[in-house]
Scaffold this motif. Structure first.
Motif, PDB file in Angstrom:
ATOM      1  N   ALA B 151      -5.168  40.073 -12.762  1.00  0.00           N
ATOM      2  CA  ALA B 151      -5.915  38.842 -12.466  1.00  0.00           C
ATOM      3  C   ALA B 151      -4.964  37.662 -12.256  1.00  0.00           C
ATOM      4  O   ALA B 151      -5.196  36.821 -11.395  1.00  0.00           O
ATOM      5  CB  ALA B 151      -6.881  38.551 -13.608  1.00  0.00           C
ATOM      6  N   LEU B 152      -3.886  37.629 -13.041  1.00  0.00           N
ATOM      7  CA  LEU B 152      -2.996  36.455 -13.002  1.00  0.00           C
ATOM      8  C   LEU B 152      -1.981  36.494 -11.870  1.00  0.00           C
ATOM      9  O   LEU B 152      -1.492  35.453 -11.451  1.00  0.00           O
ATOM     10  CB  LEU B 152      -2.220  36.353 -14.320  1.00  0.00           C
ATOM     11  CG  LEU B 152      -2.987  35.855 -15.531  1.00  0.00           C
ATOM     12  CD1 LEU B 152      -2.038  35.780 -16.714  1.00  0.00           C
ATOM     13  CD2 LEU B 152      -3.602  34.487 -15.270  1.00  0.00           C
ATOM     14  N   VAL B 153      -1.673  37.673 -11.382  1.00  0.00           N
ATOM     15  CA  VAL B 153      -0.588  37.798 -10.413  1.00  0.00           C
ATOM     16  C   VAL B 153      -0.880  37.013  -9.127  1.00  0.00           C
ATOM     17  O   VAL B 153       0.023  36.566  -8.437  1.00  0.00           O
ATOM     18  CB  VAL B 153      -0.292  39.295 -10.128  1.00  0.00           C
ATOM     19  CG1 VAL B 153      -1.325  39.926  -9.221  1.00  0.00           C
ATOM     20  CG2 VAL B 153       1.104  39.465  -9.571  1.00  0.00           C
ATOM     21  N   LYS B 154      -2.160  36.791  -8.859  1.00  0.00           N
ATOM     22  CA  LYS B 154      -2.499  36.029  -7.649  1.00  0.00           C
ATOM     23  C   LYS B 154      -2.594  34.532  -7.936  1.00  0.00           C
ATOM     24  O   LYS B 154      -3.069  33.771  -7.103  1.00  0.00           O
ATOM     25  CB  LYS B 154      -3.771  36.588  -7.022  1.00  0.00           C
ATOM     26  CG  LYS B 154      -4.921  36.695  -7.970  1.00  0.00           C
ATOM     27  CD  LYS B 154      -6.117  37.431  -7.355  1.00  0.00           C
ATOM     28  CE  LYS B 154      -7.227  37.486  -8.391  1.00  0.00           C
ATOM     29  NZ  LYS B 154      -8.465  38.021  -7.890  1.00  0.00           N
ATOM     30  N   GLU B 155      -2.142  34.133  -9.109  1.00  0.00           N
ATOM     31  CA  GLU B 155      -2.094  32.726  -9.535  1.00  0.00           C
ATOM     32  C   GLU B 155      -3.450  32.030  -9.353  1.00  0.00           C
ATOM     33  O   GLU B 155      -3.591  31.106  -8.559  1.00  0.00           O
ATOM     34  CB  GLU B 155      -0.998  31.985  -8.766  1.00  0.00           C
ATOM     35  CG  GLU B 155       0.378  32.528  -9.113  1.00  0.00           C
ATOM     36  CD  GLU B 155       1.474  32.013  -8.186  1.00  0.00           C
ATOM     37  OE1 GLU B 155       1.244  30.996  -7.519  1.00  0.00           O
ATOM     38  OE2 GLU B 155       2.532  32.640  -8.160  1.00  0.00           O
ATOM     39  N   PRO B 156      -4.437  32.480 -10.112  1.00  0.00           N
ATOM     40  CA  PRO B 156      -5.775  31.906  -9.950  1.00  0.00           C
ATOM     41  C   PRO B 156      -5.876  30.524 -10.614  1.00  0.00           C
ATOM     42  O   PRO B 156      -5.059  30.185 -11.473  1.00  0.00           O
ATOM     43  CB  PRO B 156      -6.664  32.914 -10.673  1.00  0.00           C
ATOM     44  CG  PRO B 156      -5.799  33.479 -11.736  1.00  0.00           C
ATOM     45  CD  PRO B 156      -4.419  33.506 -11.174  1.00  0.00           C
ATOM     46  N   ILE B 157      -6.899  29.786 -10.222  1.00  0.00           N
ATOM     47  CA  ILE B 157      -7.127  28.482 -10.860  1.00  0.00           C
ATOM     48  C   ILE B 157      -7.881  28.683 -12.172  1.00  0.00           C
ATOM     49  O   ILE B 157      -7.831  27.840 -13.054  1.00  0.00           O
ATOM     50  CB  ILE B 157      -7.905  27.524  -9.932  1.00  0.00           C
ATOM     51  CG1 ILE B 157      -9.195  28.195  -9.432  1.00  0.00           C
ATOM     52  CG2 ILE B 157      -7.033  27.069  -8.774  1.00  0.00           C
ATOM     53  CD1 ILE B 157     -10.183  27.233  -8.839  1.00  0.00           C
ATOM     54  N   VAL B 158      -8.598  29.804 -12.258  1.00  0.00           N
ATOM     55  CA  VAL B 158      -9.366  30.080 -13.465  1.00  0.00           C
ATOM     56  C   VAL B 158      -9.380  31.579 -13.735  1.00  0.00           C
ATOM     57  O   VAL B 158      -9.384  32.379 -12.799  1.00  0.00           O
ATOM     58  CB  VAL B 158     -10.816  29.515 -13.329  1.00  0.00           C
ATOM     59  CG1 VAL B 158     -11.565  30.130 -12.168  1.00  0.00           C
ATOM     60  CG2 VAL B 158     -11.618  29.707 -14.621  1.00  0.00           C
ATOM     61  N   LEU B 159      -9.356  31.924 -15.025  1.00  0.00           N
ATOM     62  CA  LEU B 159      -9.443  33.334 -15.394  1.00  0.00           C
ATOM     63  C   LEU B 159     -10.762  33.546 -16.143  1.00  0.00           C
ATOM     64  O   LEU B 159     -11.030  32.878 -17.146  1.00  0.00           O
ATOM     65  CB  LEU B 159      -8.254  33.697 -16.293  1.00  0.00           C
ATOM     66  CG  LEU B 159      -8.201  35.128 -16.815  1.00  0.00           C
ATOM     67  CD1 LEU B 159      -8.041  36.137 -15.677  1.00  0.00           C
ATOM     68  CD2 LEU B 159      -7.050  35.301 -17.801  1.00  0.00           C
ATOM     69  N   LEU B 160     -11.594  34.441 -15.606  1.00  0.00           N
ATOM     70  CA  LEU B 160     -12.884  34.737 -16.241  1.00  0.00           C
ATOM     71  C   LEU B 160     -12.731  36.030 -17.045  1.00  0.00           C
ATOM     72  O   LEU B 160     -12.223  37.021 -16.523  1.00  0.00           O
ATOM     73  CB  LEU B 160     -13.973  34.942 -15.185  1.00  0.00           C
ATOM     74  CG  LEU B 160     -14.087  33.894 -14.068  1.00  0.00           C
ATOM     75  CD1 LEU B 160     -15.200  34.280 -13.100  1.00  0.00           C
ATOM     76  CD2 LEU B 160     -14.362  32.515 -14.661  1.00  0.00           C
ATOM     77  N   ALA B 161     -13.177  35.997 -18.293  1.00  0.00           N
ATOM     78  CA  ALA B 161     -13.060  37.198 -19.122  1.00  0.00           C
ATOM     79  C   ALA B 161     -14.440  37.517 -19.688  1.00  0.00           C
ATOM     80  O   ALA B 161     -15.017  36.725 -20.426  1.00  0.00           O
ATOM     81  CB  ALA B 161     -12.062  36.947 -20.245  1.00  0.00           C
TER      82      ALA B 161
END
Lengths: 288, 220
Positions: B151-161
């Protein structure tokens, strides 16, 4: 390019993973293309043979004996200018008498003390006009000319040739269309099974932001590969069959199947298109 | 950054959904969505990554509006939103590297960039030594860290869990929440839907959104 290689690799991976479903698609394409390939060569050679027969059927136009040379020349020019006509041969009464002598071994002057044979033209039509409808239509036009006495052609045989060729071509086309449709549906269903088994990767790809085309591409490549493999196997079988026919059975059948490399290339392209159509249909339904 | 404006969504097959939701989530927020099962927490997350589109109202995620977004734009939105789930959703036949790299392949990154980013993110989640492992060779906590890396590798603005600790033991749960906090400290907003109230206390200054019967009942 890197994406293309990634998708190509995914396509190959899918083909290996699909196992039975993939093998099923390949077998379907294989069998269908053997039938289509042999059917195509058969149909092509049948058309060629029928055309060959038709080319031997000339149309004879008999001219009134009263017609003068100027009228005959004018009519000859008219024939030469018609697009439907490939070749025109004029047979004068003297030439006709010589032919009579050659064919029957007797001189017509000795028999009748005169030459009753009228001047005539023998015309050969271009390939596409060598059918009953065209010949009848040309005949109607020509018979309106005052110097034409009679037009003769092999009406009954042409009628039968047209009829049976039409029936044979319709049956072949129907079989081709059915086989193609059946192959597309079966390939599509087998790819649907593959897609269902790999719905996890599809849902993951969609979650990480893959576009529909990116999701579809490996499945379409997989379909193309299945088609290519199935078609290559068919090409191998067809080649072997024709090789056997041309080398071992020439004394049994008076037929030699001539098949060029282009035929095999088209067969493999056709197989790939079949695979692509099946997989596109399947993935489209799944994504929608 | 993320806004829900009078949002309604109802499922045709069941009662759960959400009613008249208004909520703003800002850059760098750490938000817990809590509430009983079926209260609408997952629906809120699905509305953010536009797996669902509201029947009424509007969801805004950066420049994307649920009212205006076209189907072909959704993949581009999802490249800005990272997601992790209780069941990890890893590809079982791919290595850890491939599971993480797939996000970048989908976003058409160059191969050298992919390698660099994947190794860097795997080191960040402390899985640098598990690059060639397959998911079945990993523990639950490691699997979830692979999902976070993906999820983080694409440098998101938000991480939903969505219930990220649902399949983890207490120790792995704590490690995971600490990792999420670390990520949040680097500027990524985090939204966690969870039943696990003990986790909430571990994040200082976290916002708490309580959802009950398809409605937001309190926001801090």
């Amino acid at each position: 390019m890197r994406i293309f290689f990634f998708l190509l690799k995914e396509g190959f991976r899918g083909l290996v993973r699909s196992k039975y479903a993939g093998a099923f698609s390949i077998i379907i394409i294989w069998i269908s293309l053997i039938l289509v390939g042999i059917g195509y060569v058969g149909a092509r050679d049948m058309i060629f043979a029928v055309d060959n027969i038709r080319s031997q059927f000339d149309v004879d136009i008999f001219i009134h004996k009263s017609a003068n040379q100027e009228e005959i020349n004018k009519f000859a020019n008219k024939l030469k200018n018609m697009v439907e006509i490939e070749e025109v041969n004029y047979i004068s009464p003297d030439s006709a008498a010589k032919r009579f002598h050659k064919e029957f071994g007797e001189d017509i002057f000795d028999l009748l003390e005169m030459n009753p044979l009228p001047p005539s033209f023998t015309i050969q039509l271009r390939n596409i006009y060598r059918n009953l409808i065209s010949i009848e239509s040309i005949s109607r036009i020509l018979s309106k000319d005052n110097i034409v006495d009679e037009i003769k052609y092999r009406k009954k045989i042409l009628y039968l040739l047209d009829k049976y060729q039409r029936i044979a071509l319709s049956v072949i086309l129907l079989v081709f269309a059915s086989l193609t449709l059946i192959s597309v549906i079966l390939v599509s269903n087998s790819i649907k099974m593959t897609i269902f088994a790999r719905r996890d990767i599809i849902s993951t790809l969609k979650l990480v932001g893959a576009t529909d085309n990116f999701v579809k591409a490996p499945f379409i490549i997989e379909g193309a590969l299945q088609g290519m493999i199935g078609a290559s196997l068919s090409a191998g079988i067809i080649y072997s069959l024709f090789y056997l026919l041309n080398t071992q059975f020439t004394s049994v059948f008076d037929y030699r199947a001539v098949v060029s490399i282009h035929f095999y290339i088209f067969l493999i392209i056709g197989g790939s298109i079949l695979g692509i159509s099946g997989s596109t249909r399947a993935i489209k339904k799944f994504l929608s | 950054m993320i806004s829900f404006i009078n949002v309604n969504y109802t499922f045709k097959t069941k009662d759960a959904g959400i009613k008249n939701v208004n909520l703003n989530i800002n850059e760098g927020d750490f938000v817990f969505l809590t509430g009983p099962s079926g209260s609408g927490k997952t629906t809120l997350l699905r509305l953010i990554y536009m797996d669902l589109l509201p029947e009424k109202g509007n969801v805004l995620v950066q420049n994307y509006s649920s009212n205006k977004i076209k189907n072909r734009q959704i993949p581009y939105l999802r490249r800005k939103v990272g997601m992790i789930f209780q069941d990890f959703r890893l590809l079982p036949d791919r290595s850890v590297f491939q599971n993480v790299a797939i996000s970048l392949y989908a976003a058409h990154y160059k191969l050298n960039q992919i390698k660099k980013k994947v190794y860097s993110i795997l080191n960040q989640v402390e899985l640098g030594h598990r690059v060639h492992f397959k998911p079945h060779q990993l523990s639950g906590g490691e699997k979830q860290r692979v999902a976070i890396a993906r999820a983080l590798v694409k440098e998101p603005i938000v991480l939903l869990a969505d219930e990220p600790t649902g399949n983890l033991d207490p120790r792995a749960s704590i490690e995971l929440i600490n990792l999420l906090y670390k990520i949040n400290q680097q500027g990524t907003a985090i939204i966690v839907a969870t039943h696990n109230y003990s986790l909430i206390k571990r994040i200082p200054n976290a916002r708490l959104v309580q959802v009950e019967n398809s409605e937001i009942v309190s926001v801090t």
